[in-house]
Design a protein around this motif. Structure first.
Motif, short mmCIF file in Angstrom:
data_model
loop_
_atom_site.label_atom_id
_atom_site.label_comp_id
_atom_site.label_asym_id
_atom_site.label_seq_id
_atom_site.Cartn_x
_atom_site.Cartn_y
_atom_site.Cartn_z
N GLN A 67 0.84 -1.27 -0.09
CA GLN A 67 0.00 0.01 0.18
C GLN A 67 0.80 1.33 0.04
O GLN A 67 0.43 2.27 -0.23
CB GLN A 67 -0.99 0.04 1.09
CG GLN A 67 -1.89 -1.05 1.11
CD GLN A 67 -2.78 -0.87 -0.18
OE1 GLN A 67 -3.25 0.07 -0.57
NE2 GLN A 67 -2.93 -2.14 -1.00
N ASN A 68 2.10 1.06 0.29
CA ASN A 68 2.93 2.38 0.33
C ASN A 68 3.98 2.22 -0.77
O ASN A 68 4.98 2.99 -0.82
CB ASN A 68 3.73 2.38 1.54
CG ASN A 68 2.99 2.63 2.85
OD1 ASN A 68 1.92 3.63 2.97
ND2 ASN A 68 2.92 1.84 3.75
N LEU A 69 3.73 1.65 -1.83
CA LEU A 69 4.57 1.70 -3.04
C LEU A 69 4.86 2.61 -3.77
O LEU A 69 3.80 3.43 -4.25
CB LEU A 69 4.21 0.47 -4.00
CG LEU A 69 4.77 -0.97 -3.56
CD1 LEU A 69 4.25 -1.99 -4.61
CD2 LEU A 69 6.27 -1.03 -3.49
N THR A 70 5.91 3.24 -3.98
CA THR A 70 6.07 4.65 -4.83
C THR A 70 7.32 4.47 -5.75
O THR A 70 8.18 3.77 -5.51
CB THR A 70 6.31 5.66 -3.99
OG1 THR A 70 7.41 5.56 -3.40
CG2 THR A 70 4.90 6.13 -3.00
N VAL A 71 7.28 5.11 -6.72
CA VAL A 71 8.21 5.03 -7.82
C VAL A 71 8.78 6.57 -8.21
O VAL A 71 7.59 7.43 -8.51
CB VAL A 71 8.07 4.29 -8.90
CG1 VAL A 71 9.18 4.61 -10.08
CG2 VAL A 71 7.72 2.78 -8.76
N GLU A 72 9.93 6.95 -8.18
CA GLU A 72 10.23 8.23 -8.32
C GLU A 72 10.82 8.34 -9.84
O GLU A 72 11.76 7.52 -10.21
CB GLU A 72 11.42 8.81 -7.52
CG GLU A 72 11.60 10.32 -7.57
CD GLU A 72 12.47 10.85 -6.69
OE1 GLU A 72 13.31 11.94 -7.11
OE2 GLU A 72 12.71 10.28 -5.66
N LEU A 73 10.40 9.17 -10.72
CA LEU A 73 10.83 9.27 -12.02
C LEU A 73 10.88 10.68 -12.54
O LEU A 73 9.81 11.34 -12.29
CB LEU A 73 9.84 8.68 -12.93
CG LEU A 73 10.32 8.42 -14.23
CD1 LEU A 73 11.46 7.58 -14.55
CD2 LEU A 73 9.23 8.32 -15.33
N ASN A 74 11.99 11.33 -12.75
CA ASN A 74 12.26 12.58 -13.12
C ASN A 74 11.65 13.50 -12.10
O ASN A 74 11.30 14.79 -12.41
CB ASN A 74 11.41 12.81 -14.62
CG ASN A 74 12.01 12.05 -15.69
OD1 ASN A 74 13.10 11.72 -15.79
ND2 ASN A 74 10.84 11.89 -16.41
N GLY A 75 11.97 13.31 -10.83
CA GLY A 75 11.69 14.30 -9.65
C GLY A 75 10.22 14.13 -9.33
O GLY A 75 9.86 14.75 -8.35
N ASN A 76 9.31 13.21 -9.83
CA ASN A 76 8.08 13.09 -9.59
C ASN A 76 7.63 11.65 -8.81
O ASN A 76 8.34 10.63 -9.29
CB ASN A 76 7.12 13.19 -10.84
CG ASN A 76 7.17 14.52 -11.63
OD1 ASN A 76 7.10 15.50 -10.82
ND2 ASN A 76 7.50 14.49 -12.74
N VAL A 77 7.11 11.59 -7.98
CA VAL A 77 6.61 10.35 -6.92
C VAL A 77 5.46 10.09 -7.18
O VAL A 77 4.36 10.76 -7.27
CB VAL A 77 6.87 10.57 -5.57
CG1 VAL A 77 6.71 9.41 -4.74
CG2 VAL A 77 8.22 11.21 -5.44
N PHE A 78 5.33 8.65 -7.86
CA PHE A 78 4.04 8.22 -8.38
C PHE A 78 3.62 7.14 -7.34
O PHE A 78 4.47 6.16 -6.76
CB PHE A 78 4.14 7.35 -9.67
CG PHE A 78 4.38 8.53 -10.92
CD1 PHE A 78 3.48 8.91 -11.64
CD2 PHE A 78 5.82 9.13 -11.24
CE1 PHE A 78 3.62 9.73 -12.86
CE2 PHE A 78 5.99 9.81 -12.19
CZ PHE A 78 4.98 10.23 -12.97
N GLN A 79 2.48 7.03 -7.15
CA GLN A 79 2.05 5.67 -6.30
C GLN A 79 1.97 4.60 -7.15
O GLN A 79 1.15 4.74 -8.22
CB GLN A 79 0.73 5.99 -5.59
CG GLN A 79 0.91 7.21 -4.73
CD GLN A 79 -0.69 7.54 -4.06
OE1 GLN A 79 -1.48 7.61 -4.72
NE2 GLN A 79 -0.61 7.49 -2.76
#
Length: 143
Positions: A67-79
């Motif tokens: 439930q806390n998974l996030t991915v950072e790409l180009n300075g943006n954090v996506f759930q």
């Protein structure tokens, strides 16, 4: 569930109750065993109970991590929680390579992203989920 395992193993039909370190009710149709056998049953009950509690704790940890998974790409954090998978797939599968879509990020900011970025985030999220599930499987195997 724990009592069911002991009932099945020792052939009790019904009536076995365990509270703490004592068997509080014994099946009327089964001869009461020796003290050594009672200790064995209680020890086995405690082991099964401990394994079940550990399994439940591992499942809770797995669910929280997912439930806390996030991915950072180009300075943006996506759930990238499992519940977000459908949103990713519906979005990038309907986009052409040049389309841009507005996406709500982890901090609720709205950013424009392209198809390649969404696919990259989705793939990284799946990879993280796979690691979490493998860790959970390994924990269950160790029980």
């Amino acid at each position: 569930m724990i009592l069911n395992a002991l009932i099945e193993k020792y052939g009790f039909k019904e009536g076995l109750d365990i509270s703490g370190d004592k068997i509080t009710k014994w099946p009327y149709d089964v001869a009461k065993p020796t003290k050594a056998k009672l200790k064995t049953i209680l020890d086995e009950y405690k082991l099964i109970e401990a394994k079940e509690n550990t399994r439940k704790a591992a499942k809770d940890i797995r669910n929280e991590a997912l439930q806390n998974l996030t991915v950072e790409l180009n300075g943006n954090v996506f759930q990238t929680r499992p519940s977000d998978e459908v949103n990713f797939r519906l979005c990038f599968e309907s986009m052409s390579d040049t389309d841009v879509e507005e996406w709500i990020l982890d901090d609720n900011a709205v950013k424009s992203v392209n198809k390649a970025d969404l696919i990259a985030v989705y793939s990284q999220g799946l990879a993280q989920s796979k690691v979490i599930y493998q860790t959970y499987k390994d924990a269950l195997k160790a029980l």
